[in-house]
Write a protein that holds these residues in place. Sequence first.
Motif: not given
Lengths: 126, 126
Positions: A66-67, A70-72
Motif C-alpha cells: 500500500s505504501r 501511495e509513493h508511486k
Amino acid sequence: MAKRVTDKPPPPERRSPCPVACALDVFGDRWTLLVIRDLVLGKTRFKDFAASPEGIPTNVLSERLSRLLEHKIVSQVSASEGSKHLAYRLTEKGRALLPIVGAMRDWSLAWEKGTLAQLGEAAATN
Amino acid sequence: MAKRVTDKPPPPERRSPCPVACALDVFGDRWTLLVIRDLVLGKTRFKDFAASPEGIPTNVLSERLSRLLEHKIVSQVSASEGSKHLAYRLTEKGRALLPIVGAMRDWSLAWEKGTLAQLGEAAATN
DNA sequence: TAAAATTACTTGTTTAATGCAAGTGAATAT
DNA sequence: ATATTCACTTGCATTAAACAAGTAATTTTA
C-alpha cells in the motif's frame, strides 16, 4: 507575505529536508527493499513476495505494498489477460531504486561473509 | 561428513543469505544510515549526532553506535590529544557504505519534492 | 458445475521496538 | 570549587512487528 520557494516546509511525515532522511522515511525499514528486490528479480504477485525465504508476514507485506503504491514506486496491473488477480510492477520511480539495491548487494558481498549473489540479478549491477 | 562451503549456513541473526537482506539486517532501520550520513559529513561525537535535525533519541543513538562498533563499521578513538572523550570514525568497511548513502541521496533529489542537497557532501557523489 | 484449492488479503493477539522524559556520574570548563 | 557539558542509562508510554487464524473472491480440478 507572499509564498516563496524557500518557505516551503517539508511534508509533515518527513523528519527533515535531508534526502537521505527522506529516503529512509519512504523505505527505511527491514522489509520494503526486499519487496523491491523481488520486483527487480521479476516477481510480480503477492504470493511470490510472501514466498521469499525471509518470510515476510502477510499483514506487513500488505501494508508495505500500500505504501509503495501511495509513493508511486509500484503500480498495479492485471496479472494476465482478462484475469481479476493483480500484479505489481515497478514504476520508473521504482526502477530508479535499482542503484540503491545494487549498492547494498555489492557492499554485503564485499564485506559480509556468507552472503551469496543470486542468479538473475545482473540488472542490479549497473 | 566433511564440511563444505556450500554447507555453511548464514549466521542465526541473518534472515537469508541474500546480500540485500543481510545489509538490511545490519542497517535496515530508520536511524542507522543517518548516523552514517553524519559521519560522512564529518561529525564524530555523540552530541553531534544527537544534535542533527531529525532528533534521534539518545537511547536509540547509543544502541545504534554499539551495533555499528560490533559490525566494525565505526571505530572509537580519543576525541582529541590526551582527552578521555571519545570520537567515532568510519572504518574502511563503513566508508564502503558511501555509495549506498549517495545513491539514496540521488534518488530523493530526483524523485522526492522538498529535499535539499547539503553542502559538504560532495564526497557522496562518487 | 460443484467442490476444492489458491489468492490476497484482514483481524486479533502477543511480543519487540521506538519515542520521550528524566536522571547519573565522569570529564571539562569557569 | 562550582557549574556545565558529555555520554550515556533507566523507566515508562506508544507504536510497530510478528504470529496465528480466518475470510471472501477468484481460479482450478474432478
